[in-house]
Design a protein around this motif. Structure first.
Motif, PDB file in Angstrom:
ATOM      1  N   UNK A  23       2.547   2.051 -39.817  1.00 43.29           N
ATOM      2  CA  UNK A  23       2.629   1.520 -41.187  1.00 43.29           C
ATOM      3  C   UNK A  23       3.163   0.089 -41.175  1.00 43.29           C
ATOM      4  N   UNK A  24       4.151  -0.173 -40.300  1.00 43.82           N
ATOM      5  CA  UNK A  24       4.728  -1.518 -40.236  1.00 43.82           C
ATOM      6  C   UNK A  24       3.710  -2.530 -39.706  1.00 43.82           C
ATOM      7  N   UNK A  25       2.854  -2.056 -38.801  1.00 46.25           N
ATOM      8  CA  UNK A  25       1.799  -2.937 -38.306  1.00 46.25           C
ATOM      9  C   UNK A  25       0.848  -3.292 -39.470  1.00 46.25           C
ATOM     10  N   UNK A  26       0.454  -2.278 -40.236  1.00 44.69           N
ATOM     11  CA  UNK A  26      -0.424  -2.550 -41.379  1.00 44.69           C
ATOM     12  C   UNK A  26       0.265  -3.463 -42.394  1.00 44.69           C
ATOM     13  N   UNK A  27       1.551  -3.238 -42.570  1.00 44.03           N
ATOM     14  CA  UNK A  27       2.328  -4.069 -43.492  1.00 44.03           C
ATOM     15  C   UNK A  27       2.292  -5.537 -43.064  1.00 44.03           C
ATOM     16  N   UNK A  28       2.535  -5.780 -41.774  1.00 43.79           N
ATOM     17  CA  UNK A  28       2.602  -7.198 -41.377  1.00 43.79           C
ATOM     18  C   UNK A  28       1.213  -7.834 -41.342  1.00 43.79           C
ATOM     19  N   UNK A  29       0.192  -7.012 -41.095  1.00 40.46           N
ATOM     20  CA  UNK A  29      -1.169  -7.560 -41.227  1.00 40.46           C
ATOM     21  C   UNK A  29      -1.460  -7.971 -42.669  1.00 40.46           C
ATOM     22  N   UNK A  30      -1.086  -7.080 -43.577  1.00 36.66           N
ATOM     23  CA  UNK A  30      -1.317  -7.361 -44.992  1.00 36.66           C
ATOM     24  C   UNK A  30      -0.570  -8.617 -45.443  1.00 36.66           C
ATOM     25  N   UNK A  31       0.617  -8.811 -44.884  1.00 36.75           N
ATOM     26  CA  UNK A  31       1.453  -9.948 -45.290  1.00 36.75           C
ATOM     27  C   UNK A  31       1.115 -11.222 -44.519  1.00 36.75           C
ATOM     28  N   UNK A  32       0.154 -11.119 -43.560  1.00 37.18           N
ATOM     29  CA  UNK A  32      -0.042 -12.237 -42.625  1.00 37.18           C
ATOM     30  C   UNK A  32      -0.447 -13.535 -43.323  1.00 37.18           C
ATOM     31  N   UNK A  33      -1.057 -13.402 -44.490  1.00 41.76           N
ATOM     32  CA  UNK A  33      -1.429 -14.657 -45.163  1.00 41.76           C
ATOM     33  C   UNK A  33      -0.213 -15.338 -45.791  1.00 41.76           C
ATOM     34  N   UNK A  34       0.902 -14.584 -45.897  1.00 47.46           N
ATOM     35  CA  UNK A  34       2.108 -15.176 -46.485  1.00 47.46           C
ATOM     36  C   UNK A  34       3.177 -15.510 -45.430  1.00 47.46           C
ATOM     37  N   UNK A  35       3.232 -14.674 -44.362  1.00 51.82           N
ATOM     38  CA  UNK A  35       4.320 -14.813 -43.391  1.00 51.82           C
ATOM     39  C   UNK A  35       3.882 -14.358 -42.003  1.00 51.82           C
ATOM     40  N   UNK A  36       4.579 -14.845 -40.976  1.00 48.41           N
ATOM     41  CA  UNK A  36       4.324 -14.375 -39.625  1.00 48.41           C
ATOM     42  C   UNK A  36       4.705 -12.909 -39.468  1.00 48.41           C
ATOM     43  N   UNK A  37       4.009 -12.213 -38.556  1.00 51.04           N
ATOM     44  CA  UNK A  37       4.184 -10.767 -38.415  1.00 51.04           C
ATOM     45  C   UNK A  37       5.608 -10.384 -38.012  1.00 51.04           C
ATOM     46  N   UNK A  38       6.171 -11.077 -37.026  1.00 49.15           N
ATOM     47  CA  UNK A  38       7.508 -10.711 -36.560  1.00 49.15           C
ATOM     48  C   UNK A  38       8.543 -10.870 -37.665  1.00 49.15           C
ATOM     49  N   UNK A  66       8.981  -1.567 -48.547  1.00 49.73           N
ATOM     50  CA  UNK A  66       7.816  -2.401 -48.221  1.00 49.73           C
ATOM     51  C   UNK A  66       7.421  -3.246 -49.423  1.00 49.73           C
ATOM     52  N   UNK A  67       7.359  -2.611 -50.589  1.00 50.47           N
ATOM     53  CA  UNK A  67       6.919  -3.330 -51.791  1.00 50.47           C
ATOM     54  C   UNK A  67       7.902  -4.463 -52.120  1.00 50.47           C
ATOM     55  N   UNK A  68       9.185  -4.141 -52.047  1.00 51.90           N
ATOM     56  CA  UNK A  68      10.217  -5.143 -52.344  1.00 51.90           C
ATOM     57  C   UNK A  68      10.117  -6.324 -51.370  1.00 51.90           C
ATOM     58  N   UNK A  69       9.969  -6.016 -50.087  1.00 48.93           N
ATOM     59  CA  UNK A  69       9.881  -7.070 -49.080  1.00 48.93           C
ATOM     60  C   UNK A  69       8.614  -7.896 -49.271  1.00 48.93           C
ATOM     61  N   UNK A  70       7.521  -7.232 -49.631  1.00 49.78           N
ATOM     62  CA  UNK A  70       6.258  -7.941 -49.831  1.00 49.78           C
ATOM     63  C   UNK A  70       6.376  -8.939 -50.988  1.00 49.78           C
ATOM     64  N   UNK A  71       7.067  -8.538 -52.047  1.00 52.90           N
ATOM     65  CA  UNK A  71       7.254  -9.460 -53.187  1.00 52.90           C
ATOM     66  C   UNK A  71       8.095 -10.658 -52.734  1.00 52.90           C
ATOM     67  N   UNK A  72       9.176 -10.369 -52.005  1.00 45.33           N
ATOM     68  CA  UNK A  72      10.049 -11.444 -51.508  1.00 45.33           C
ATOM     69  C   UNK A  72       9.289 -12.412 -50.599  1.00 45.33           C
ATOM     70  N   UNK A  73       8.614 -11.835 -49.594  1.00 40.95           N
ATOM     71  CA  UNK A  73       8.004 -12.680 -48.562  1.00 40.95           C
ATOM     72  C   UNK A  73       6.822 -13.489 -49.085  1.00 40.95           C
ATOM     73  N   UNK A  74       6.215 -13.021 -50.161  1.00 39.09           N
ATOM     74  CA  UNK A  74       5.074 -13.761 -50.722  1.00 39.09           C
ATOM     75  C   UNK A  74       5.526 -14.661 -51.871  1.00 39.09           C
ATOM     76  N   UNK A  75       6.825 -14.768 -52.062  1.00 36.65           N
ATOM     77  CA  UNK A  75       7.341 -15.500 -53.236  1.00 36.65           C
ATOM     78  C   UNK A  75       6.671 -15.028 -54.515  1.00 36.65           C
ATOM     79  N   UNK A  76       6.503 -13.722 -54.603  1.00 38.97           N
ATOM     80  CA  UNK A  76       5.947 -13.144 -55.825  1.00 38.97           C
ATOM     81  C   UNK A  76       4.438 -13.230 -55.937  1.00 38.97           C
TER      82      UNK A  76
END
Lengths: 237, 237
Positions: A23-38, A66-76
């Motif tokens: 799930x974390x791998x999918x999460x960081x892939x999804x977020x890759x356009x906003x932030x680096x995976x690590x 995950x949802x909370x972090x995704x909002x943070x890392x994408x600046x909303x």
């Protein structure tokens, strides 16, 4: 000597963390356009640990983190459809099959004629009950305990409830923090079976647990022999 | 006659649904730019009921259901900051004080010299444990049971575990579905104390419970007198 052998469940009897890792791998892939995976994974880990007090453990808390972090890392800027993908990950985790570790069931089968077996698992009650039912292992256990946290106090209250002396308990698990350290602290014995898929939060700095105070095995199939050896040593001394 | 008086917790001993109602109001305000308030609440209710099997009960499931419904109702246009507001609602609910119903504690105090008191509450284990601790009432109960679902089978297994005959049980609660119907079905007695703040899912169509089969009170302070009357009737017959 031992009368009761207690087992952790997640990542001791069946696979669990591997689903979180996926799930974390999918999460960081999804977020890759906003932030680096690590960085995304590290921030998710931090959010999870911060949220334990308020949410407890389990997939629902993981998803909200995950949802909370995704909002943070994408600046909303995260979108509705992207958040729906996170919810879909959760629903898939919550309906996964339970995959037993190799030799887990045969080990229980070997031990059940000689010992009372106990399952002590930490986490979301609803999720744990579901996994215990699906595992097909519940019939092996005289006692099944689902707890919110594996602290010394919780272990003590479980033993008191069933009238088990700590010296008669052997606890088997993959978490130094949850399965080994607190059991040793109350005078029980513990067998550590590390798993490469262990959530970092379950590890402890080496200096916090004396490595000579517990036994370590590579896999659960070695447990019956270890117990025989421990019983022999005890009789001899 | 009765030996054990069992109480539901949420909306029988302390306020609960009122916090969900308040959250639903905030939810429909937040969604108002996408959908009408009544429709938003109705869709949220539907999502919640649909998600019980996969998530169980409680605030975390409620929050995930709010987020899912918000994505649906906005056709994916819901924004990160708006979803953060939904998470903030959840965190506030999860850290709320526990507000006892008027007369709840004095009623337990009156009954404890004569009966074994039991608490039977349904929901997320982590959330229920927190509320029980904060309520200050746990000392009144000989038995505390947190269950995933209040079915006939669950009531039967609780009574069997504590060796209580159903005829010796009186269950008190605000839910026809969870507190009244299953207890009557296994041969226990039940007292219904309706609360205007009851989740629609806890109601049952009138034809499913015979209204002469249970007693109904307006508030919990009337319970000791009702029990005296029931005991007297029993002795007389």
């Amino acid at each position: 000597m031992f009368e009761t052998i207690a087992f952790d469940a997640d990542d001791t009897l069946w696979h669990n963390e591997i689903h979180y890792q996926e799930a974390k791998k999918q999460f960081s892939q999804l977020l890759s356009k906003y932030q680096g995976a690590d960085y995304a994974r590290q921030r998710l880990d931090e959010t999870e640990v911060k949220n334990i007090d308020i949410y407890g453990y389990g997939i629902k808390m993981f998803t909200l983190s995950m949802i909370e972090t995704a909002i943070d890392l994408s600046d909303g800027r995260i979108t509705g459809p992207e958040i729906r993908q996170l919810i879909d990950i959760a629903k898939e985790m919550l309906t996964n099959e339970v995959e037993l570790f190799e030799h887990a069931e045969e080990t229980l089968e070997k031990l059940i004629p000689r010992f009372d077996l106990m399952l002590i698992t930490k986490g979301d009650y609803f999720e744990q009950e579901r996994k215990i039912a699906l595992s097909g292992l519940s019939g092996y256990f005289r006692y099944i305990e689902i707890v919110m946290e594996k602290s010394q106090e919780i272990y003590q209250s479980i033993l008191a409830k069933h009238d088990i002396h700590p010296h008669r308990l052997l606890m088997v698990g993959n978490s130094l923090r949850s399965d080994i350290q607190p059991v040793l602290a109350i005078g029980g014995r513990a067998v550590y079976i590390p798993n490469e898929q262990t959530w970092f939060h379950e590890n402890l700095p080496v200096e916090e647990v004396d490595p000579t105070a517990y036994d370590e095995l590579e896999h659960i199939a070695q447990l019956p022999d270890l117990i025989d050896r421990l019983m022999k040593d005890e009789t001899a001394s």
